[in-house]
Design an enzyme around this catalytic site. Structure first.
Site, PDB file in Angstrom:
ATOM      1  N   LYS A  28      -3.235  -2.011  14.453  1.00 18.87           N
ATOM      2  CA  LYS A  28      -2.748  -0.798  14.969  1.00 18.87           C
ATOM      3  C   LYS A  28      -2.906  -0.748  16.855  1.00 18.87           C
ATOM      4  CE  LYS A  28      -2.687   1.762  11.352  1.00 18.87           C
ATOM      5  NZ  LYS A  28      -2.621   0.916  10.173  1.00 18.87           N
ATOM      6  N   GLU A  71       0.907  -1.176   0.107  1.00 19.27           N
ATOM      7  CA  GLU A  71       0.164  -0.135  -0.006  1.00 19.27           C
ATOM      8  C   GLU A  71       0.669   1.257  -0.156  1.00 19.27           C
ATOM      9  OE1 GLU A  71      -0.884   1.926   3.357  1.00 19.27           O
ATOM     10  OE2 GLU A  71      -0.479   0.340   4.747  1.00 19.27           O
TER      11      GLU A  71
HETATM   12  N1  PSU Z   1       0.450   0.443   8.487  1.00 17.64           N
HETATM   13  C1  PSU Z   1       1.423   1.419   9.016  1.00 17.64           C
HETATM   14  N2  PSU Z   1       1.085   2.727   8.858  1.00 17.64           N
HETATM   15  C2  PSU Z   1      -0.032   3.126   8.241  1.00 17.64           C
HETATM   16  C3  PSU Z   1      -1.147   2.285   7.780  1.00 17.64           C
HETATM   17  C4  PSU Z   1      -0.769   0.959   7.847  1.00 17.64           C
HETATM   18  O1  PSU Z   1       2.364   1.020   9.443  1.00 17.64           O
HETATM   19  O2  PSU Z   1      -0.079   4.326   8.258  1.00 17.64           O
HETATM   20  C5  PSU Z   1      -2.199   2.833   7.187  1.00 17.64           C
HETATM   21  C6  PSU Z   1      -2.915   1.872   6.219  1.00 17.64           C
HETATM   22  O3  PSU Z   1      -3.005   2.156   5.000  1.00 17.64           O
HETATM   23  C7  PSU Z   1      -4.154   1.395   6.880  1.00 17.64           C
HETATM   24  C8  PSU Z   1      -4.692   2.557   7.393  1.00 17.64           C
HETATM   25  O4  PSU Z   1      -5.206   0.890   5.762  1.00 17.64           O
HETATM   26  O5  PSU Z   1      -3.421   2.987   8.055  1.00 17.64           O
HETATM   27  C9  PSU Z   1      -6.006   2.739   8.178  1.00 17.64           C
HETATM   28  O6  PSU Z   1      -6.610   3.761   8.508  1.00 17.64           O
HETATM   29  P1  PSU Z   1      -7.957   3.747   8.863  1.00 17.64           P
HETATM   30  O7  PSU Z   1      -7.985   3.268  10.304  1.00 17.64           O
HETATM   31  O8  PSU Z   1      -8.649   5.231   8.930  1.00 17.64           O
HETATM   32  O9  PSU Z   1      -8.937   2.836   7.965  1.00 17.64           O
END
Ligand code: PSU
Ligand code: MN
Length: 313
Positions: free
Chosen positions: A167, A29
């Site tokens: 996360k 990504e």
């Molecule tokens: N992994 C990381 N850093 C990030 C992300 C993933 O180490 O910033 C990103 C990914 O693109 C994931 C997004 O899909 O954070 C999730 O965001 P949200 O919670 O708004 O869906």
């Protein structure tokens, strides 16, 4: 988004030939680069993730929207275009609008999975997936659901996501419940505990542990041999020399969420805000873990892609 797929997608020549010949490809990504990590670390990490995949004899395919097309396989110039404050953060549902508007858009896990599924890419690597955000942040947001589209797309796209769990800022127990409800297998690579991104400790179990990439690849192939199967989550704990103690991470998360509430940050801006707050508050410690785990996951992605039994078909 219907119509001519050749017009919609711009696939890099090395990715296209690997796909045509059934050689291993690992999708990446780009939101982690555009919104997740600060400049210039983002570019260093992007380069290192590409190198890690190539060292496993697989072809990296970073995805993004550029000039009205979906790019699969970005070179350095393509990646540099994402480093701009106007760059969109595209989930799966934003791809159509971003293409139509002709903007530059970085892809989150959900968007990258939608693209991978369209092209038949089976393995994808990132840092940590999105999930269900905590409901107890502040009185105003209590009870409001913020669920990352990553989970829904994982259920649909037949792609294995290599990540260090979800996360740390999320409600991890309920994120795992949602993955179960969606029928997404959660495998641990050399771990029995679900990793929590910056720390290996969440106190929550994965479904099943695998110690060998070949055996894990066999389980994935069996999963996909059933009609209608979607994705799988492969959990790789953060590298031991970088991983942080769980209580330290939790204190940083609580402080970052408090700051997000005070600044009234919500929606798609929340994850980038929290990650950046934690990096500053920890004097770069979380940034070092985030970078190291993303590179380690690209490496493992390359290894599993190489071990997939159908990659030579
Ligand atoms: N992994 C990381 N850093 C990030 C992300 C993933 O180490 O910033 C990103 C990914 O693109 C994931 C997004 O899909 O954070 C999730 O965001 P949200 O919670 O708004 O869906
Ligand atoms: Mn959200």
């Amino acid at each position: 988004m219907a119509g001519n797929l050749n017009e919609l997608f711009q696939v890099a020549p090395d990715v296209a030939s690997a796909l045509a010949e059934g050689r291993p490809v690992v999708a990446l990504e780009s939101s982690i680069i555009a919104q997740g990590l600060p400049h210039p670390d983002n570019l260093t990490v992007a380069a290192a993730m590409h190198r890690a995949v190539r060292e496993r004899a697989a072809v990296p395919a970073m995805t993004a929207v550029v000039d009205g097309r979906i790019r699969v396989g970005l070179d350095e110039d393509g990646i540099a275009r994402l480093v701009h404050p106007d760059c969109w953060k595209c989930g799966a549902r934003d791809l159509g609008p971003a293409v139509a508007a002709g903007v530059v858009g970085a892809t989150t896990v959900s968007a990258a999975l939608r693209i991978s599924a369209a092209l038949g890419i089976r393995i994808f690597a990132t840092g940590g997936i999105g999930g269900l955000h905590r409901a107890d942040r502040a009185p105003g947001v209590l009870g409001r659901l913020d669920i990352s589209a990553d989970l829904m797309e994982l259920a649909r796209a037949p792609v294995a996501v290599v990540s260090s769990g979800a996360k740390s800022l999320l409600d991890l127990a309920n994120t795992l419940e949602i993955l179960e409800a969606l029928g997404v297998p959660v495998f641990g690579y050399r771990c029995l505990e679900f990793p929590a991104f910056y720390t290996a400790k969440s106190g929550l179990p994965v479904m099943r542990r695998f110690d060998e990439p070949q055996v894990l690849a066999g389980a994935l192939a069996a999963h996909w041999s059933l009609p209608g199967a979607g994705g799988a989550l492969i959990c790789n704990p953060p590298p031991a020399h970088e991983a942080m103690p769980a209580d330290e991470v939790e204190a940083l998360v609580v402080a970052a969420l408090k700051a997000a509430d005070a600044a009234e940050v919500s929606g798609g801006a929340l994850t980038p805000f929290v990650l950046s707050h934690m990096a500053t508050a920890s004097a770069g410690r979380t940034l070092a873990v985030n970078s190291a785990l993303a590179i380690a996951n690209a490496d493992l992605g390359g290894e599993i892609a190489d071990a997939l039994p159908d990659s030579a078909e």
